[in-house]
Enzyme design. Structure first.
Site, short mmCIF file in Angstrom:
data_model
loop_
_atom_site.label_atom_id
_atom_site.label_comp_id
_atom_site.label_asym_id
_atom_site.label_seq_id
_atom_site.Cartn_x
_atom_site.Cartn_y
_atom_site.Cartn_z
CG HIS A 1 -36.08 -16.41 -24.04
ND1 HIS A 1 -35.99 -16.91 -22.76
CD2 HIS A 1 -35.39 -17.29 -24.83
CE1 HIS A 1 -35.29 -18.03 -22.77
NE2 HIS A 1 -34.92 -18.29 -24.01
C1 BDR Z 1 -32.27 -13.86 -25.37
O1 BDR Z 1 -31.06 -14.15 -26.06
C2 BDR Z 1 -31.30 -14.22 -27.44
O2 BDR Z 1 -30.61 -15.28 -28.00
C3 BDR Z 1 -32.78 -14.32 -27.62
O3 BDR Z 1 -33.20 -13.71 -28.83
C4 BDR Z 1 -33.34 -13.62 -26.42
O4 BDR Z 1 -33.47 -12.23 -26.66
C5 BDR Z 1 -32.56 -15.01 -24.41
O5 BDR Z 1 -31.55 -15.10 -23.46
#
Ligand code: BDR
Ligand code: CA
Length: 305
Positions: free
Chosen positions: A236
């Site tokens: 992400h």
């Molecule tokens: C986001 O949540 C975190 O666990 C990840 O690093 C990312 O920023 C995804 O929903």
């Protein structure tokens, strides 16, 4: 090429790690500071991880400690995905140096003053540090060009049926950011779930030290992502970094976006007027909706070399 000055705020975090590698690798960007926030792991661990990532890249970017929990709510970590060390159980060795003594929000303000309104902020964890900076320094909103975030969703959720983790973790902070008047570039789940590496693509990274570390750190999340029906490991946090470097590989639309902070059922939902008959009065956000996955894979692979 004039590099864009970029402040990186995050909670490393396996996907945050890839985003930091990519930011370091891009000739379009110049990292000017990194701040850590509690999120995927507690603050001491996310700060340590940020410093360790700098060691791995042999980079001396200043690293600052930020908030150890959300503005108004209890802190919950993301150990189920990222492991207790935030790095998938790779247990990185102690970093070679310590974090700076200045707080994340003071340092961000000082840095923003140097760049004449051109500083880009990437936020890839809960938005606590950025909200604290904007609240403490009311003129900061005029000194930042954009805040590119990984967070939120238009239609769905990954932490609750309608909320994404980073926004749900500190919805009050997120609301401050969306209401701040600074242009937000939002990379919601709809685009970040297109930003994945397949098992084969992840395996192919293993030819370098960074790549091998990354494979080891992310293999558990890959398994969980495949189990959940994704086609690979969704990285992400690379999206907001890549948006600043390669806007041309994204498609999206301007929209009004604000955050639900009151209801238990929909807490942390990014309410977005994209598909609605009724619109908010302002288009405060550019919502990224599509990414060229081939270009994404190329950028991540290059950054692991
Ligand atoms: C986001 O949540 C975190 O666990 C990840 O690093 C990312 O920023 C995804 O929903
Ligand atoms: Ca993150």
């Amino acid at each position: 090429m004039n590099r864009l000055p970029v402040w990186i705020d995050g909670d490393p975090g396996v996907d945050d790690a890839a985003a930091i590698f990519v930011a370091h690798d891009r000739e379009e960007l110049q990292i000017v500071g990194i701040s850590a926030v509690a999120g995927n792991a507690p603050l001491d661990i996310t700060t340590k991880n940020a410093l360790c990532l700098c060691d791995m890249m042999q980079a001396d970017y200043p690293v600052y400690r930020g908030a150890s929990g959300p503005l108004m709510r209890a802190y919950e970590d993301g150990a189920d995905f990222h492991g207790a060390d935030g790095m998938g159980g790779t247990n990185l060795p102690a970093p070679k140096r310590s974090a700076e003594t200045q707080s994340a929000w003071d340092a961000l303000y000082e840095e923003a003053k140097k760049h004449d309104g051109k500083l880009e902020v990437v936020a890839m964890g809960p938005l606590t540090n950025i909200a604290l900076a904007l609240s403490k320094y009311p003129d900061l909103k005029n000194l930042i060009h954009r805040i590119a975030i990984m967070g939120g969703s238009v239609t769905r959720g990954n932490r609750t049926p309608c909320a994404e983790y980073n926004i749900f973790a500190d919805p009050d902070a997120a609301q401050i950011v969306f209401r701040s008047g600074v242009k937000v570039v939002m990379c919601p789940l709809e685009v970040t779930e297109q930003a994945y590496l397949t098992a084969q693509e992840l395996e192919a990274l293993r030819t370098t030290e960074k790549g091998e570390f990354y494979y080891q750190a992310s293999k558990h999340i890959l398994a969980k992502n495949l189990e959940a029906g994704h086609e690979g490991f969704c990285i992400h946090d690379v999206c907001p970094v890549l948006y600043l470097a390669r806007e041309d590989i994204f498609k999206g639309e301007d929209a009004g976006v604000f955050v639900e902070t009151q209801s238990n059922l929909t807490l942390g939902k990014t309410v977005c007027d994209l598909y609605s008959d009724k619109q908010f009065d302002v288009k405060n956000t550019f919502v990224a909706l599509e990414i060229d996955r081939e270009a994404f894979v190329e950028a991540v692979s290059r950054a692991m070399k």
